[in-house]
Design a protein around this motif. Structure first.
Motif, PDB file in Angstrom:
ATOM      1  N   ILE A   1       3.355  -0.992 -14.743  1.00  0.00           N
ATOM      2  CA  ILE A   1       3.159  -1.860 -13.573  1.00  0.00           C
ATOM      3  C   ILE A   1       1.708  -2.308 -13.515  1.00  0.00           C
ATOM      4  CG2 ILE A   1       3.126  -1.932 -11.045  1.00  0.00           C
ATOM      5  CD1 ILE A   1       5.619  -0.069 -11.141  1.00  0.00           C
ATOM      6  N   THR A   2       0.787  -1.355 -13.665  1.00  0.00           N
ATOM      7  CA  THR A   2      -0.641  -1.673 -13.619  1.00  0.00           C
ATOM      8  C   THR A   2      -1.036  -2.606 -14.754  1.00  0.00           C
ATOM      9  OG1 THR A   2      -1.112   0.461 -12.595  1.00  0.00           O
ATOM     10  CG2 THR A   2      -2.963  -0.669 -13.640  1.00  0.00           C
ATOM     11  N   GLY A   3      -0.523  -2.336 -15.958  1.00  0.00           N
ATOM     12  CA  GLY A   3      -0.859  -3.146 -17.125  1.00  0.00           C
ATOM     13  C   GLY A   3      -0.068  -4.433 -17.251  1.00  0.00           C
ATOM     14  N   LYS A   4       0.897  -4.624 -16.335  1.00  0.00           N
ATOM     15  CA  LYS A   4       1.751  -5.813 -16.349  1.00  0.00           C
ATOM     16  C   LYS A   4       2.461  -5.976 -17.693  1.00  0.00           C
ATOM     17  CE  LYS A   4      -1.026  -7.976 -12.867  1.00  0.00           C
ATOM     18  NZ  LYS A   4      -2.201  -8.719 -12.568  1.00  0.00           N
TER      19      LYS A   4
ATOM     20  N   ALA B   1       4.286   3.643 -14.025  1.00  0.00           N
ATOM     21  CA  ALA B   1       3.098   3.246 -13.265  1.00  0.00           C
ATOM     22  C   ALA B   1       2.094   2.527 -14.153  1.00  0.00           C
ATOM     23  CB  ALA B   1       2.456   4.480 -12.616  1.00  0.00           C
ATOM     24  N   ASP B   2       1.889   3.031 -15.368  1.00  0.00           N
ATOM     25  CA  ASP B   2       0.979   2.366 -16.300  1.00  0.00           C
ATOM     26  C   ASP B   2       1.462   0.964 -16.648  1.00  0.00           C
ATOM     27  OD1 ASP B   2      -0.668   4.588 -16.325  1.00  0.00           O
ATOM     28  OD2 ASP B   2       0.075   5.341 -18.257  1.00  0.00           O
TER      29      ASP B   2
ATOM     30  N   SER C   1       1.615   6.577  -6.960  1.00  0.00           N
ATOM     31  CA  SER C   1       0.474   7.345  -7.443  1.00  0.00           C
ATOM     32  C   SER C   1       0.685   8.836  -7.232  1.00  0.00           C
ATOM     33  CB  SER C   1      -0.808   6.903  -6.731  1.00  0.00           C
ATOM     34  OG  SER C   1      -1.092   5.573  -7.044  1.00  0.00           O
TER      35      SER C   1
ATOM     36  N   ARG D   1       4.799   8.240 -14.831  1.00  0.00           N
ATOM     37  CA  ARG D   1       3.464   7.857 -15.322  1.00  0.00           C
ATOM     38  C   ARG D   1       3.546   6.646 -16.244  1.00  0.00           C
ATOM     39  NH1 ARG D   1       2.312  13.210 -14.817  1.00  0.00           N
ATOM     40  NH2 ARG D   1       3.200  13.868 -16.794  1.00  0.00           N
TER      41      ARG D   1
ATOM     42  N   THR E   1       7.860  -2.890  -8.966  1.00  0.00           N
ATOM     43  CA  THR E   1       7.330  -1.842  -8.098  1.00  0.00           C
ATOM     44  C   THR E   1       8.261  -0.640  -8.161  1.00  0.00           C
ATOM     45  OG1 THR E   1       6.448  -1.396  -5.882  1.00  0.00           O
ATOM     46  CG2 THR E   1       8.547  -2.586  -6.000  1.00  0.00           C
ATOM     47  N   CYS E   2       7.869   0.407  -7.505  1.00  0.00           N
ATOM     48  CA  CYS E   2       8.727   1.576  -7.331  1.00  0.00           C
ATOM     49  C   CYS E   2       8.878   1.802  -5.842  1.00  0.00           C
ATOM     50  CB  CYS E   2       8.123   2.805  -7.984  1.00  0.00           C
ATOM     51  SG  CYS E   2       8.113   2.701  -9.778  1.00  0.00           S
TER      52      CYS E   2
ATOM     53  N   ALA F   1       2.303   1.678  -3.542  1.00  0.00           N
ATOM     54  CA  ALA F   1       1.279   2.099  -4.508  1.00  0.00           C
ATOM     55  C   ALA F   1       0.889   3.560  -4.297  1.00  0.00           C
ATOM     56  CB  ALA F   1       0.056   1.196  -4.403  1.00  0.00           C
TER      57      ALA F   1
ATOM     58  N   GLU G   1       0.829  -1.211   0.000  1.00  0.00           N
ATOM     59  CA  GLU G   1       0.000   0.000   0.000  1.00  0.00           C
ATOM     60  C   GLU G   1       0.861   1.258   0.000  1.00  0.00           C
ATOM     61  OE1 GLU G   1      -3.890  -1.762   2.416  1.00  0.00           O
ATOM     62  OE2 GLU G   1      -2.219  -0.898   3.532  1.00  0.00           O
TER      63      GLU G   1
END
Length: 165
Positions: A81-84, A78-79, A24, A75, A107-108, A20, A17
């Motif tokens: 990571i989210t989109g794998k 992050a995209d 963000s 950005r 992760t970052c 993330a 958490e």
């Protein structure tokens, strides 16, 4: 009749958490919502039992806006990571050598005054941490990233003691 507080007890944020939320916030810029969100993160992290200089420097970095060009790269990361998805980094290492690497982003994280992308470097075939300020460019790809559990690479974790042999 007495007023009884039935709210659930407060709990600490998990390492996932924290990572993330920090990522963000990294690319929100310096607007009023971003400032309020960073203040909220600072308040959330104040209660962690991590009172030392490294943590203080890390919290300052987490709650300071990234420069615009670095935020733009954050950005894309992050995209991915989210989109794998794999990202292609143009990276200058500490010695000044520039390489192009495909990375499965995991992760970052932030340590002291630096942001890092942690990922499986396909060139080196190992987990690597890439400092954001040394990433010259980041390109999104459509290549699916292999799964790597972030929990192994996050800060603020308590390590389990090894069982006595």
């Amino acid at each position: 009749m007495a007023n009884v507080n039935t709210a659930a007890p407060a709990r600490s944020l998990t390492p996932a958490e924290i990572a993330a939320l920090a990522l963000s916030l990294a690319h929100l810029g310096a607007g009023p919502q971003a400032a309020t969100a960073r203040l909220g993160l600072r308040h959330a992290l104040e209660n962690l039992d991590l009172d030392d200089d490294v943590v203080a420097a890390t919290l300052d970095t987490l709650t300071t806006p990234l420069p615009a060009e670095v935020a733009s790269r954050a950005r894309v990361i992050a995209d991915a990571i989210t989109g794998k998805l794999v990202v292609r980094l143009h990276y200058r290492d500490a010695s000044g050598h520039i390489t192009v690497r495909d990375v499965d982003p995991v992760t970052c994280l932030v340590h002291r005054e630096y942001w890092y992308l942690v990922g499986m470097c396909r060139l080196r075939r190992d987990i690597r941490a890439f400092r954001f300020d040394r990433i010259l460019a980041v390109e999104p790809t459509t290549i699916p990233a292999r799964p790597h559990p972030a929990e192994r690479f996050l800060p603020f974790q308590r390590r389990r003691a090894r069982a006595a042999a």
